[in-house]
Design an enzyme around this catalytic site. Sequence first.
Site, mmCIF file in Angstrom:
data_model
loop_
_atom_site.group_PDB
_atom_site.id
_atom_site.type_symbol
_atom_site.label_atom_id
_atom_site.label_comp_id
_atom_site.label_asym_id
_atom_site.label_seq_id
_atom_site.Cartn_x
_atom_site.Cartn_y
_atom_site.Cartn_z
ATOM 1 N N LYS A 100 0.825 -1.205 0.000
ATOM 2 C CA LYS A 100 0.000 0.000 0.000
ATOM 3 C C LYS A 100 0.869 1.270 0.000
ATOM 4 C CE LYS A 100 -3.967 -2.161 2.315
ATOM 5 N NZ LYS A 100 -4.942 -2.048 3.433
ATOM 6 N N TYR A 138 -12.159 -2.133 -4.199
ATOM 7 C CA TYR A 138 -12.696 -2.429 -2.861
ATOM 8 C C TYR A 138 -14.225 -2.385 -2.831
ATOM 9 C CZ TYR A 138 -8.070 -2.153 -0.669
ATOM 10 O OH TYR A 138 -6.767 -2.385 -0.297
ATOM 11 N N PHE A 146 -15.621 2.358 6.900
ATOM 12 C CA PHE A 146 -14.232 2.683 6.555
ATOM 13 C C PHE A 146 -14.000 2.818 5.052
ATOM 14 C CE2 PHE A 146 -14.582 -1.948 6.936
ATOM 15 C CZ PHE A 146 -14.103 -2.370 5.707
ATOM 16 N N ASN A 204 -2.118 -0.130 6.804
ATOM 17 C CA ASN A 204 -1.522 -1.337 7.403
ATOM 18 C C ASN A 204 -0.557 -2.041 6.461
ATOM 19 O OD1 ASN A 204 -3.394 -2.311 5.603
ATOM 20 N ND2 ASN A 204 -4.537 -3.531 7.085
ATOM 21 N N HIS A 207 -1.827 -5.708 1.545
ATOM 22 C CA HIS A 207 -3.111 -6.387 1.366
ATOM 23 C C HIS A 207 -2.832 -7.773 0.789
ATOM 24 C CE1 HIS A 207 -7.197 -7.182 -0.235
ATOM 25 N NE2 HIS A 207 -6.553 -7.604 -1.314
ATOM 26 N N GLU A 218 -8.770 -10.272 -8.172
ATOM 27 C CA GLU A 218 -7.842 -9.190 -7.834
ATOM 28 C C GLU A 218 -6.625 -9.186 -8.754
ATOM 29 O OE1 GLU A 218 -8.895 -8.551 -3.100
ATOM 30 O OE2 GLU A 218 -7.115 -9.711 -3.645
#
Length: 388
Positions: A100, A138, A146, A204, A207, A218
Amino acid sequence: MSSDGVRYCFIVKWLDPQTCLVWRYQLFYYTGDNSIEMYEIKNQRIFLKRVSHPEVHLEHLYLGASVTLYSRQLVIEDYGDEFTRKHLQNLQETTLALIKPDAIQQMGQIINSVHCNGFVIKQLRMCQLTTQDAQTFYKAHSGKPFYGALTTFMSSGPCVAMELVAEDAIKRWRLLLGPTCTEKAKVIAPSSLRAQFGTDGTKNACHGSDSTETAKLELAFFFVDRTLGSCARMRNCTLCIIKPHALLEGSMGAILDLILQNFDITAMELLTFSRTNATDFYEIYKGVCSDYHAMVHELASGPFLACEVCNKKGDTNPVEVVRELCGPIDPQVCKMLRPDTIRAQFGTNKVKNAIHCTDLPEDGVLESQFIFKQRFKPAQEVIKCKKF
């Protein structure tokens, strides 16, 4: 199992650049001595008698992989028999791994962890997602509290998408990631990637796909349309290529880490060149460099990582300072005079010297355009023509 080890069989194809014909072979690989042999399917004859080839390893023989044997670039299309399919199919699961925006500066360390944990990187590219791209990726989280913050964050900077291959790749990658919440990861999985490089539940670091079906979707999102999120600047830049031998030796992450300490990587893609592609790229060295033909052979010998590199501060030309980081062409000279350079640490000789970098300040943009404008046909692309 005999003293020869295990014999695996694959169906491979080769595109003859001279005739535009696609030839298919059975490729046999023997684990006991890293030997290979090939059988031509159309004419039903032995094409290559069994011969030792220590540069070929089983972990690099997976569907879609490119293997260069005696200047022929072969693409693995299928398993060649049921024994091979049964024993390797479950060992070659794929998953999406996404670095990310918050962890881009640590991608060298993350990629090093990928290598150290036994994953093979099948595909890799840097992207700059738009808000709409992030919302599409997403969409399963649409409507959740979120969602807005996540899609805004994911479009705030570049990310790096990778297709990883390994036994139980999905489960193992998620285990290496650790819990979604960084604070929780620091407590129960302190060595995980999210514990080391994440900040919270959104920022974070990485992914990972959560199922086989999700992984397929994906991976298609990032790798079917390779123009998605194109982010090469193609101005005030230089080009670095981490060479095939350095990737095979697992040095990609460490080399990226050295580059990122002083520069920004603004575009990046894992590519495979045909011999024609490599000849075109190195054309300016023809008749000038005594190692020209060996350089072409090395660049076309397997996957390499192309990186567009820019200065962190100021919109100035980075070609000469990046050359300083890479060091002299000969790694043996580097080891004596410039031991901290990339070639001193990861190079073997003047051909296998770990990294190519642009030589002249005016050529940085040209080399970046050559790579990131796709002025060549990818090695995996099959030209529609007569097949044998």
